[in-house]
Scaffold this motif. Structure first.
Motif, PDB file in Angstrom:
ATOM      1  N   SER A  72       5.049  26.441   8.182  1.00  0.00           N
ATOM      2  CA  SER A  72       6.258  26.653   8.974  1.00  0.00           C
ATOM      3  C   SER A  72       6.496  28.149   9.096  1.00  0.00           C
ATOM      4  O   SER A  72       6.021  28.947   8.281  1.00  0.00           O
ATOM      5  N   THR A  73       7.242  28.534  10.124  1.00  0.00           N
ATOM      6  CA  THR A  73       7.534  29.955  10.306  1.00  0.00           C
ATOM      7  C   THR A  73       8.328  30.496   9.115  1.00  0.00           C
ATOM      8  O   THR A  73       8.156  31.646   8.720  1.00  0.00           O
ATOM      9  N   PHE A  74       9.183  29.655   8.529  1.00  0.00           N
ATOM     10  CA  PHE A  74       9.918  30.110   7.340  1.00  0.00           C
ATOM     11  C   PHE A  74       8.978  30.328   6.160  1.00  0.00           C
ATOM     12  O   PHE A  74       9.069  31.329   5.458  1.00  0.00           O
ATOM     13  N   GLU A  75       8.074  29.375   5.931  1.00  0.00           N
ATOM     14  CA  GLU A  75       7.162  29.498   4.795  1.00  0.00           C
ATOM     15  C   GLU A  75       6.243  30.707   4.968  1.00  0.00           C
ATOM     16  O   GLU A  75       5.925  31.402   3.990  1.00  0.00           O
ATOM     17  N   PHE A  76       5.830  30.981   6.210  1.00  0.00           N
ATOM     18  CA  PHE A  76       5.005  32.180   6.424  1.00  0.00           C
ATOM     19  C   PHE A  76       5.812  33.438   6.110  1.00  0.00           C
ATOM     20  O   PHE A  76       5.303  34.358   5.447  1.00  0.00           O
ATOM     21  N   LEU A  77       7.068  33.496   6.563  1.00  0.00           N
ATOM     22  CA  LEU A  77       7.916  34.637   6.230  1.00  0.00           C
ATOM     23  C   LEU A  77       8.030  34.797   4.712  1.00  0.00           C
ATOM     24  O   LEU A  77       7.927  35.903   4.177  1.00  0.00           O
ATOM     25  N   ARG A  78       8.240  33.675   4.029  1.00  0.00           N
ATOM     26  CA  ARG A  78       8.408  33.729   2.577  1.00  0.00           C
ATOM     27  C   ARG A  78       7.150  34.262   1.902  1.00  0.00           C
ATOM     28  O   ARG A  78       7.216  35.132   1.034  1.00  0.00           O
ATOM     29  N   GLN A  79       5.995  33.738   2.313  1.00  0.00           N
ATOM     30  CA  GLN A  79       4.739  34.182   1.712  1.00  0.00           C
ATOM     31  C   GLN A  79       4.390  35.622   2.096  1.00  0.00           C
ATOM     32  O   GLN A  79       3.601  36.274   1.411  1.00  0.00           O
ATOM     33  N   ASN A  80       4.994  36.100   3.181  1.00  0.00           N
ATOM     34  CA  ASN A  80       4.735  37.463   3.648  1.00  0.00           C
ATOM     35  C   ASN A  80       5.860  38.411   3.225  1.00  0.00           C
ATOM     36  O   ASN A  80       6.123  39.417   3.891  1.00  0.00           O
ATOM     37  N   GLU A  81       6.537  38.062   2.109  1.00  0.00           N
ATOM     38  CA  GLU A  81       7.594  38.905   1.535  1.00  0.00           C
ATOM     39  C   GLU A  81       8.755  39.132   2.506  1.00  0.00           C
ATOM     40  O   GLU A  81       9.428  40.155   2.469  1.00  0.00           O
ATOM     41  N   PHE A  82       8.970  38.184   3.414  1.00  0.00           N
ATOM     42  CA  PHE A  82      10.067  38.245   4.385  1.00  0.00           C
ATOM     43  C   PHE A  82       9.993  39.478   5.279  1.00  0.00           C
ATOM     44  O   PHE A  82      11.022  39.996   5.728  1.00  0.00           O
ATOM     45  N   LEU A  83       8.776  39.941   5.558  1.00  0.00           N
ATOM     46  CA  LEU A  83       8.614  40.999   6.547  1.00  0.00           C
ATOM     47  C   LEU A  83       8.902  40.418   7.925  1.00  0.00           C
ATOM     48  O   LEU A  83       8.355  39.370   8.287  1.00  0.00           O
ATOM     49  N   PRO A  84       9.724  41.061   8.722  1.00  0.00           N
ATOM     50  CA  PRO A  84      10.094  40.493  10.027  1.00  0.00           C
ATOM     51  C   PRO A  84       8.899  40.395  10.971  1.00  0.00           C
ATOM     52  O   PRO A  84       7.905  41.117  10.822  1.00  0.00           O
ATOM     53  N   PHE A  85       9.019  39.516  11.949  1.00  0.00           N
ATOM     54  CA  PHE A  85       8.058  39.466  13.043  1.00  0.00           C
ATOM     55  C   PHE A  85       8.373  40.611  14.013  1.00  0.00           C
ATOM     56  O   PHE A  85       9.520  41.043  14.133  1.00  0.00           O
ATOM     57  N   SER A  86       7.366  41.069  14.724  1.00  0.00           N
ATOM     58  CA  SER A  86       7.582  42.105  15.742  1.00  0.00           C
ATOM     59  C   SER A  86       8.236  41.482  16.970  1.00  0.00           C
ATOM     60  O   SER A  86       8.209  40.262  17.166  1.00  0.00           O
ATOM     61  N   VAL A  87       8.799  42.332  17.820  1.00  0.00           N
ATOM     62  CA  VAL A  87       9.431  41.839  19.058  1.00  0.00           C
ATOM     63  C   VAL A  87       8.402  41.117  19.920  1.00  0.00           C
ATOM     64  O   VAL A  87       8.698  40.078  20.526  1.00  0.00           O
ATOM     65  N   GLU A  88       7.179  41.653  19.967  1.00  0.00           N
ATOM     66  CA  GLU A  88       6.141  41.007  20.777  1.00  0.00           C
ATOM     67  C   GLU A  88       5.783  39.636  20.213  1.00  0.00           C
ATOM     68  O   GLU A  88       5.570  38.674  20.974  1.00  0.00           O
ATOM     69  N   GLN A  89       5.708  39.518  18.903  1.00  0.00           N
ATOM     70  CA  GLN A  89       5.448  38.219  18.289  1.00  0.00           C
ATOM     71  C   GLN A  89       6.589  37.249  18.574  1.00  0.00           C
ATOM     72  O   GLN A  89       6.353  36.071  18.890  1.00  0.00           O
ATOM     73  N   ILE A  90       7.809  37.730  18.476  1.00  0.00           N
ATOM     74  CA  ILE A  90       8.978  36.880  18.752  1.00  0.00           C
ATOM     75  C   ILE A  90       8.949  36.393  20.190  1.00  0.00           C
ATOM     76  O   ILE A  90       9.219  35.222  20.467  1.00  0.00           O
ATOM     77  N   ARG A  91       8.594  37.279  21.119  1.00  0.00           N
ATOM     78  CA  ARG A  91       8.539  36.897  22.530  1.00  0.00           C
ATOM     79  C   ARG A  91       7.548  35.753  22.739  1.00  0.00           C
ATOM     80  O   ARG A  91       7.846  34.768  23.414  1.00  0.00           O
ATOM     81  N   HIS A  92       6.366  35.888  22.134  1.00  0.00           N
ATOM     82  CA  HIS A  92       5.315  34.871  22.315  1.00  0.00           C
ATOM     83  C   HIS A  92       5.760  33.524  21.738  1.00  0.00           C
ATOM     84  O   HIS A  92       5.591  32.478  22.373  1.00  0.00           O
ATOM     85  N   MET A  93       6.333  33.545  20.522  1.00  0.00           N
ATOM     86  CA  MET A  93       6.767  32.295  19.898  1.00  0.00           C
ATOM     87  C   MET A  93       7.959  31.698  20.628  1.00  0.00           C
ATOM     88  O   MET A  93       8.017  30.489  20.885  1.00  0.00           O
ATOM     89  N   ALA A  94       8.932  32.551  20.981  1.00  0.00           N
ATOM     90  CA  ALA A  94      10.158  32.060  21.614  1.00  0.00           C
ATOM     91  C   ALA A  94       9.868  31.385  22.951  1.00  0.00           C
ATOM     92  O   ALA A  94      10.482  30.367  23.283  1.00  0.00           O
ATOM     93  N   PHE A  95       8.936  31.937  23.720  1.00  0.00           N
ATOM     94  CA  PHE A  95       8.630  31.348  25.022  1.00  0.00           C
ATOM     95  C   PHE A  95       8.124  29.914  24.858  1.00  0.00           C
ATOM     96  O   PHE A  95       8.539  29.007  25.604  1.00  0.00           O
ATOM     97  N   GLN A  96       7.257  29.693  23.894  1.00  0.00           N
ATOM     98  CA  GLN A  96       6.751  28.337  23.633  1.00  0.00           C
ATOM     99  C   GLN A  96       7.866  27.402  23.162  1.00  0.00           C
ATOM    100  O   GLN A  96       7.970  26.259  23.616  1.00  0.00           O
ATOM    101  N   ILE A  97       8.684  27.903  22.234  1.00  0.00           N
ATOM    102  CA  ILE A  97       9.773  27.076  21.683  1.00  0.00           C
ATOM    103  C   ILE A  97      10.780  26.731  22.770  1.00  0.00           C
ATOM    104  O   ILE A  97      11.208  25.574  22.886  1.00  0.00           O
ATOM    105  N   PHE A  98      11.155  27.726  23.575  1.00  0.00           N
ATOM    106  CA  PHE A  98      12.140  27.485  24.631  1.00  0.00           C
ATOM    107  C   PHE A  98      11.611  26.465  25.634  1.00  0.00           C
ATOM    108  O   PHE A  98      12.356  25.604  26.105  1.00  0.00           O
ATOM    109  N   ARG A  99      10.333  26.578  26.004  1.00  0.00           N
ATOM    110  CA  ARG A  99       9.748  25.608  26.941  1.00  0.00           C
ATOM    111  C   ARG A  99       9.793  24.201  26.352  1.00  0.00           C
ATOM    112  O   ARG A  99      10.113  23.229  27.054  1.00  0.00           O
ATOM    113  N   ALA A 100       9.466  24.087  25.071  1.00  0.00           N
ATOM    114  CA  ALA A 100       9.451  22.771  24.423  1.00  0.00           C
ATOM    115  C   ALA A 100      10.846  22.160  24.374  1.00  0.00           C
ATOM    116  O   ALA A 100      11.036  20.987  24.731  1.00  0.00           O
ATOM    117  N   VAL A 101      11.827  22.947  23.946  1.00  0.00           N
ATOM    118  CA  VAL A 101      13.176  22.399  23.796  1.00  0.00           C
ATOM    119  C   VAL A 101      13.833  22.212  25.171  1.00  0.00           C
ATOM    120  O   VAL A 101      14.600  21.267  25.371  1.00  0.00           O
TER     121      VAL A 101
END
Length: 418
Positions: free
Chosen positions: A177-206
């Motif tokens: 899960s995106t949360f578990e990856f954040l946790r395992q990655n010491e809660f380092l934030p995603f970049s804006v470009e990464q957020i854009r790519h993920m958000a577009f897929q999520i928004f289309r799905a929902v």
């Protein structure tokens, strides 16, 4: 997990457990399946899903979580007793445990018929959980039917069956899960470009769900899974440390146990605490726009590396919103059935309290959260402001959000490909 059998309105994460996870970051984190009590009587049972605690592939940069070492079993409260090597329905051979929750267990299996690995959610043999499982199956069958060519990023149900009185739902096997990856990655934030790519897929799905009169009601980082969470280690110059960089940012939305069609009865309380829209807290009724609010909170968590509204209490939650987004409109406060939340037409909140000190420390106005204030970030925060709008009549829809300038680079890429 110690949940009472009557706590079965959903299998979304228990309210507020994530507050504890983020608070414990500096001491090594905590088990994000650990329940955490709330002073409000609105806890929702916790959730696990394929991939929440295990990576689906091996190889460079991939790892198995400690949760997946063995097939732990639990005979209490209606859980199936199973072991590695158990074959269900003469087809699905249990390999290991992926996760556990109030609803039951999730296991990785080998589908002997197709010779592929799948995830199987084994639901507790208790009637209320069986009913929720049947509801989820009906929603997943509808999604499969409406999206038969798998264009939208919703998890695919491959099959379902019963085994010794337990409903078992077979899914494609996904990554962390995106949360578990954040946790395992010491809660380092995603970049804006990464957020854009993920958000577009999520928004289309929902948005696809919304077009088909369906509201997810429990969108959060735990319910957004990477299709594959293999990664490489790279030096992060911003954080001055070595960090995990995903090889693919493809994601899918999961957990439709509390998804609700427009024509169905709407429970007054939905969503996991930190992603709960103000209209739900104020008991004003809700519609599909509550998903938009939840996703606004999710994107902020991706950007910050921490929960936006980390609280255990409804009034404190509303006070946090006011700190980040400004005052709640008076007309909404007048309409609420929760009149004990209101005093003199304002939120009933003691600004001299220790809780207010906590809010001042952990919350700041939305635009002040920007790191760099470049054009990409300004567009992201403009979109977030439209999503985190108190009034549902003014809140952006996901269909509109997909045309926001923040997603222009993706639309340009799509045009070039076509």
């Amino acid at each position: 997990m110690g949940w009472k059998d009557n706590e079965c309105t959903s299998w979304g994460d228990v309210d507020d457990q994530k507050t504890e996870v983020h608070d414990d970051r500096e001491t090594g984190g905590s088990n994000h399946y650990k329940p955490c009590s709330s002073p409000e009587n609105d806890n929702l049972p916790e959730c696990a899903f394929p991939g929440d605690n295990a990576v689906n592939t091996d190889g460079n940069g991939a790892e198995r979580s400690h949760k997946a070492k063995s097939c732990e079993v639990d005979e209490e409260e209606g859980h199936l007793v199973y072991h590695s090597g158990l074959v269900m329905k003469e087809r699905y051979e249990v390999v290991l445990t992926l996760g556990a929750g109030a609803f039951g267990k999730v296991v990785e299996c080998i589908d002997r018929e197709k010779n592929e690995h799948v995830a199987v959610k084994i639901v507790r043999n208790i009637e209320c959980f069986r009913e929720v499982a049947k509801s989820e199956i009906a929603v997943l069958e509808e999604i499969n039917s409406l999206d038969d060519d798998n264009r939208f990023a919703c998890v695919r149900m491959l099959n379902w069956f019963e085994h010794e009185g337990h409903i078992c739902i077979v899914f494609e096997l996904l990554g962390l899960s995106t949360f578990e990856f954040l946790r395992q990655n010491e809660f380092l934030p995603f970049s804006v470009e990464q957020i854009r790519h993920m958000a577009f897929q999520i928004f289309r799905a929902v948005s696809f769900l919304h077009r088909n009169q369906l509201t997810h009601t429990d969108l959060k980082p735990e319910n957004i899974l990477f299709v594959c969470s293999d990664y490489d280690l790279e030096y992060n110059s911003d954080m001055r440390c070595e960090a995990k960089k995903l090889r693919s940012l493809d994601v899918k939305v999961v957990d439709f146990g509390t998804a609700t069609f427009d024509h169905q009865h709407h429970e007054s309380l939905v969503s996991t605490r930190h992603y709960r829209a103000p209209e739900v807290i104020l008991d004003l009724g809700w519609n599909q726009s509550c998903d938009v609010w939840s996703l606004g909170c999710v994107l902020m968590e991706f950007y910050l590396g921490r929960t936006l509204f980390a609280t255990h209490n409804s009034v404190e939650h509303l006070a946090m919103m006011e700190k980040v987004l400004g005052p709640i409109p008076p007309h909404l406060l007048k309409q609420t059935r929760k009149q004990h939340y209101i005093h003199n037409e304002r939120l009933n909140w003691d600004e001299q309290s220790s809780s207010n000190d906590y809010i001042n420390k952990h919350c700041q106005p939305l635009k002040q959260c920007m790191w760099r204030r470049n054009e990409d970030e300004r567009q992201l925060f403009d979109l977030l402001g439209c999503m985190l709008e108190y009034d549902v009549c003014r809140r952006i829809t996901l269909e509109e959000a997909l045309w926001h300038p923040f997603f222009s680079p993706i639309r340009t890429q799509q045009k070039l490909r076509s």
